[in-house]
Design a protein around this motif. Structure first.
Motif, short mmCIF file in Angstrom:
data_model
loop_
_atom_site.label_atom_id
_atom_site.label_comp_id
_atom_site.label_asym_id
_atom_site.label_seq_id
_atom_site.Cartn_x
_atom_site.Cartn_y
_atom_site.Cartn_z
N VAL A 107 61.12 87.16 21.04
CA VAL A 107 62.56 86.96 20.87
C VAL A 107 63.27 87.72 21.99
CG1 VAL A 107 64.55 87.28 19.36
CG2 VAL A 107 62.31 86.78 18.37
N GLY A 108 64.09 87.00 22.74
CA GLY A 108 64.88 87.62 23.81
C GLY A 108 66.35 87.44 23.52
N THR A 109 67.16 88.47 23.85
CA THR A 109 68.60 88.39 23.66
C THR A 109 69.30 88.93 24.90
OG1 THR A 109 68.61 90.56 22.57
CG2 THR A 109 68.50 88.64 21.14
N GLY A 110 70.58 88.56 25.03
CA GLY A 110 71.38 89.10 26.13
C GLY A 110 71.29 88.30 27.41
N ASP B 278 72.11 82.69 25.18
CA ASP B 278 72.23 84.12 24.86
C ASP B 278 71.01 84.63 24.14
OD1 ASP B 278 74.71 84.26 26.03
OD2 ASP B 278 75.83 84.21 24.14
N ARG B 279 70.32 83.73 23.40
CA ARG B 279 69.15 84.14 22.62
C ARG B 279 68.08 83.06 22.73
NH1 ARG B 279 66.71 83.77 17.56
NH2 ARG B 279 66.08 85.76 16.64
N THR C 219 69.66 79.58 21.40
CA THR C 219 70.93 79.61 20.68
C THR C 219 71.87 80.62 21.33
OG1 THR C 219 70.08 81.28 19.15
CG2 THR C 219 69.91 78.98 18.45
N GLY C 220 73.13 80.58 20.95
CA GLY C 220 74.12 81.55 21.40
C GLY C 220 74.72 81.18 22.74
#
Length: 98
Positions: free
Chosen positions: A29-32, A46-47, A60-61
């Motif tokens: 899972v990656g975010t940012g 974003d995600r 998503t995001g």
């Protein structure tokens, strides 16, 4: 990025093809601000979440966008694509499409 692992099959059950007790990625899972590239296909959001069991990415995001050299650019609320084939599922305010 968070990476989740599973243990390989013990040495007495040699179906894993890897070292006994070796760890394999089961999920990431990656975010940012995530970018995933596969050949001439690139997805940004974003995600991003990858599930190894089905070879699936869910983006998503922000404004999830996927660019495919043969299919062009697609955006949606959520984009799902599979590594094994060219399947892309787009979830938008108007529903889902393949």
């Amino acid at each position: 990025m968070e990476i989740y692992f599973t243990r390989g099959v013990p040495a007495n059950n040699s179906n894993s093809g890897g070292a006994p007790g070796a760890q394999q990625i089961s999920r990431a899972v990656g975010t940012g601000g995530v970018t995933v590239e596969q050949g001439k296909r690139r997805a940004t959001a974003d995600r991003g979440e990858y599930t190894a069991a089905d070879g699936k990415f869910v983006m998503t995001g922000g404004t999830p966008t996927i660019f495919d050299a043969s299919e062009g650019t697609t955006t949606g609320r959520q984009l799902t694509f599979y590594l094994a084939d060219a399947t892309i599922i787009v979830d938008s305010e108007n529903g889902s499409a393949r």
